[in-house]
Design a protein around this motif. Structure first.
Motif, PDB file in Angstrom:
ATOM      1  N   THR A 676       0.420  -1.049   0.193  1.00 53.16           N
ATOM      2  CA  THR A 676      -0.037   0.112  -0.263  1.00 53.16           C
ATOM      3  C   THR A 676       0.833   1.408  -0.074  1.00 53.16           C
ATOM      4  O   THR A 676       0.941   2.345  -0.348  1.00 53.16           O
ATOM      5  N   ARG A 677       2.023   0.780   0.982  1.00 51.29           N
ATOM      6  CA  ARG A 677       2.629   2.094   0.968  1.00 51.29           C
ATOM      7  C   ARG A 677       3.661   2.899  -0.275  1.00 51.29           C
ATOM      8  O   ARG A 677       4.253   3.298  -0.834  1.00 51.29           O
ATOM      9  N   ASP A 678       4.443   1.408  -0.744  1.00 50.87           N
ATOM     10  CA  ASP A 678       5.387   1.681  -1.734  1.00 50.87           C
ATOM     11  C   ASP A 678       4.530   1.315  -3.620  1.00 50.87           C
ATOM     12  O   ASP A 678       5.172   2.015  -3.724  1.00 50.87           O
ATOM     13  N   VAL A 679       3.683   0.714  -3.125  1.00 54.66           N
ATOM     14  CA  VAL A 679       3.236   0.817  -4.773  1.00 54.66           C
ATOM     15  C   VAL A 679       2.441   1.584  -4.981  1.00 54.66           C
ATOM     16  O   VAL A 679       2.351   2.633  -6.367  1.00 54.66           O
ATOM     17  N   LEU A 680       1.195   1.507  -3.842  1.00 55.31           N
ATOM     18  CA  LEU A 680       0.286   2.472  -4.220  1.00 55.31           C
ATOM     19  C   LEU A 680       0.798   4.229  -3.544  1.00 55.31           C
ATOM     20  O   LEU A 680      -0.365   4.877  -3.493  1.00 55.31           O
TER      21      LEU A 680
END
Length: 690
Positions: A676-680
């Motif tokens: 969630t943090r690194d991709v989105l």
């Protein structure tokens, strides 16, 4: 049929096959690294060499050579043996001696084939090449010095995932596989390249150094993170699930699974409910099963059935919903519903809530109309199947709703739901295109069916299907794309209001908020804001301490899908069963057993005492659920009029705003939080609060 001579034996084959495929059909193993059945042929590794006559006096790559009539093929000649030894020697020139510390050890094609086809020695004494590792995000660990340039990962990203972010730079010994820029691989199917990699260049970052394959117990199971029902294998050691891998199933997920299916399993061990709890003076305290059941008996004693209700969550199994339905019936309540999102689906018309085409059947479609859905996030394997059909060049896709990058070309129709009425009534150009199509398909998502006018949209879509080739004698192109693994099973067994006097989800929540409902039973319900339960007595049964447990007055600890033998029905209507890979933590029990024990405490006798009896009972009330892994077609009930079904102008809502966090298991998963943090690029704490 054409014939060729294979190792001295005459063999018949279908025109269009390659030499490698003919050999495989005859049970002759051909080594390979770059070739894969689901990817285009590359011919990179040259490991699949065979001797072919007539032809040049040198070995040929069997993966790229068409089989021809009269051809003579040798797979075990001295020429072939020397050629394979030479290729293996070249492949191992720069490969590091990492086997003792490599996560691919024990499952490595390079290990296996070097033993079977290698020479056993190396004449190379120069300096080995070293390659810098690449950043492919929180899921994929790279050790690119091990890469043999088979390009399986590149072809998967381009062909299957539809995200061309991987490729090769440089030439010769300077060639490297990379994402071009240092960033995560932006695909919900990205981790499948780990399975595809024949060496240890791409391995699982969350699973790194966790275990060796021979330490693991393998259990065949079914995914419940969405309604696709992907076939999976659960690998466990002791009482911990360490990883989840795909099982090949061409009818559903082929050889792929989504990243959420694969990696949310680390949420299975966190924030678990492992004992019963009772709320006293506003606080929860640990309790015994007897105390919890006694509290429920006290609160339900003398309460009329119309003041009791039950809701089933998105990961409830068929067995538990059946038992809860029977318990509610015995208590005199018909206020039950498995549609916690409020989807307007008609339980009496099975064809109106199934994915009737079947997932594999999408490959026959030549026109698809998407309505209120984002299949890339709601059902990644369905989206991959649509892309596969699109790449063949005979499919047109139209979207009515919010635009998304679906990895294939889509013609946007707009966001006004009333356009669907125009199409159905022949006032839109798309109506003519549907009439001319041979096998058109319409796919309705939950963004269309959870609206207040969801029933109108459903009936309008059915009217369109009834008046066009979407419905034919041997073709049913009417499809509902569900997002909940429990939904179709719940509808099949009738876990919905059986008459107009009984309450559905919206009416139940309205009555709990206003104080009309005194007792509400939540079976894994965690997607409803707790404020709607008002002052009702809330019984929560589930595996994780999520929204439902926070509000509960009594908590009954249940099992997660990896901890029970349970039946789930996917969006196609295909019954499948999970396998019990590990035991539930602490005092947690299988859900149907909890309900059966509670019924006994309430002096209610349910007509089954064990799992076999329960499944026999289910087969009587829903005969199609006895046909495990099979599809039972549903009869089509046409709609001939739309006079009473107006559609509002309000646009469709997004049902999934964060692919990686959609249920109690994935919301608590550290890996899904990283994605969630690194991709989105979303703060997971804010997302969790929302």
């Amino acid at each position: 049929m054409p014939t060729l001579k294979l190792n001295g034996q005459d063999v018949e084959f279908e025109q269009g096959l390659t030499v490698l495929q003919v050999c495989e059909q005859q049970g002759i193993e051909i080594p390979r690294f770059c070739y894969h059945e689901k990817l285009k042929i590359a011919g990179n590794c040259r490991m699949c060499l065979v001797e072919v006559k007539p032809g040049p006096p040198k070995p040929q790559a069997s993966c790229a050579m068409p089989a021809n009539n009269g051809m003579e093929v040798q797979t075990e000649s001295a020429m072939v043996k020397r050629a394979r030894e030479g290729v293996m020697e070249f492949l191992l020139i720069n490969h590091p001696l990492d086997c003792p510390i490599c996560d691919q050890g024990g499952e490595c094609d390079l290990q296996d084939q070097s033993v079977a086809y290698g020479k056993g020695i190396s004449r190379y004494d120069e300096c080995k090449r070293s390659v810098e590792d690449k950043n492919m995000g929180p899921l994929i660990k790279t050790t690119m010095t091990r890469c043999i340039h088979c390009t399986r990962c590149v072809r998967f990203a381009e062909e299957i995932a539809g995200v061309p972010e991987l490729g090769a730079v440089g030439r010769g010994e300077h060639m490297e596989i990379t994402t071009y820029v240092e960033q995560a691989f932006h695909s919900e199917l990205s981790a499948n390249i780990i399975d595809l990699c024949p060496v240890g260049a791409l391995t699982s970052r969350p699973y790194a150094f966790a275990a060796r394959p021979w330490e693991l117990t393998n259990t065949d199971s079914v995914d419940v993170m969405d309604a696709v029902g992907s076939s999976i294998r659960v690998d466990s050691r002791g009482n911990a699930v360490l990883r989840i891998l795909p099982r090949a199933n061409d009818e559903i997920n082929e050889e792929w699974i989504s990243d959420k299916t694969r990696y949310a399993c680390d949420g299975l061990k966190l924030q678990r409910l492992d004992k019963s709890y009772i709320r006293e003076n506003g606080k929860l305290r640990a309790a015994t099963w007897e105390e919890a059941f006694a509290k429920i008996a006290e609160k339900t004693k003398g309460v009329p059935g119309e003041k009791i209700a039950a809701l089933a969550g998105d990961q409830a199994c068929v067995e538990s919903m059946t038992a809860l339905k029977d318990l509610m019936t015995a208590l005199g309540s018909g206020n039950i519903d498995c549609r916690q999102d409020g989807a307007k689906l008609n339980q009496k018309d099975r064809a109106s809530y199934l994915f009737n085409t079947s997932i594999a059947g999408l490959e026959d479609a030549d026109l698809i109309l998407l309505v209120g859905t984002n299949p890339r996030w709601e059902a990644p394997l369905v989206n991959a199947r649509i892309r596969k059909t699109y790449l063949r060049g005979n499919l047109k896709v139209y979207n009515l709703g919010n635009p998304h990058d679906l990895t294939y070309k889509v013609e946007e129709l707009g966001t006004d739901p009333q356009i669907l009425s125009e199409i159905a009534n022949g006032k839109h150009p798309l109506h003519a295109a549907i009439q001319q199509a041979k096998k058109p398909v319409i796919i309705l998502g939950m963004g269309a069916l959870t609206r207040p006018d969801g029933e109108s949209i459903l009936q309008t879509a059915k009217f369109l299907a009834s008046k066009t080739p979407i419905i034919q004698a041997n073709w049913n192109g009417f499809n509902i794309l569900h997002t909940a693994a429990a939904r179709v099973g719940g509808l099949d067994i009738g876990f919905v209001p059986s008459c107009e006097h009984h309450l559905d989800t919206a009416a139940i929540l309205n009555d709990t908020l206003s104080g009309v409902i005194d007792v509400i039973y939540l079976l894994g319900v965690d997607e409803i804001d707790a404020k709607y339960y008002g002052k009702s007595f809330v019984i929560y049964q589930g595996s994780h301490g999520d929204v439902g447990a926070e509000r509960a007055d009594v908590i009954l600890p249940g099992s997660a899908y990896t901890e029970k033998d349970a039946t789930y029905v996917n969006m196609e209507g295909r019954p499948q069963r999970t396998g019990k890979a590990v035991a539930a933590p602490g005092e947690a029990k299988e859900d149907w057993k909890i309900i059966r024990a509670l019924a006994e405490k309430l002096n209610i006798e349910l007509p089954y005492n064990n799992l076999a009896q329960l499944r026999e009972y289910i087969a009587k009330i829903a005969p199609q659920l006895a046909n495990i892994d099979e599809l039972t077609p549903a009869s089509w009930l046409p709609v001939n009029s739309l006079e009473d079904f107006p559609i509002a102008q309000a646009g469709f809502e997004e049902k999934i705003t964060n692919f990686y966090m959609t249920d109690p298991i994935s919301r608590i998963s550290p890996t899904m939080a990283e994605c969630t943090r690194d991709v989105l690029k979303i703060n997971p704490e804010k997302n969790k609060a929302a």
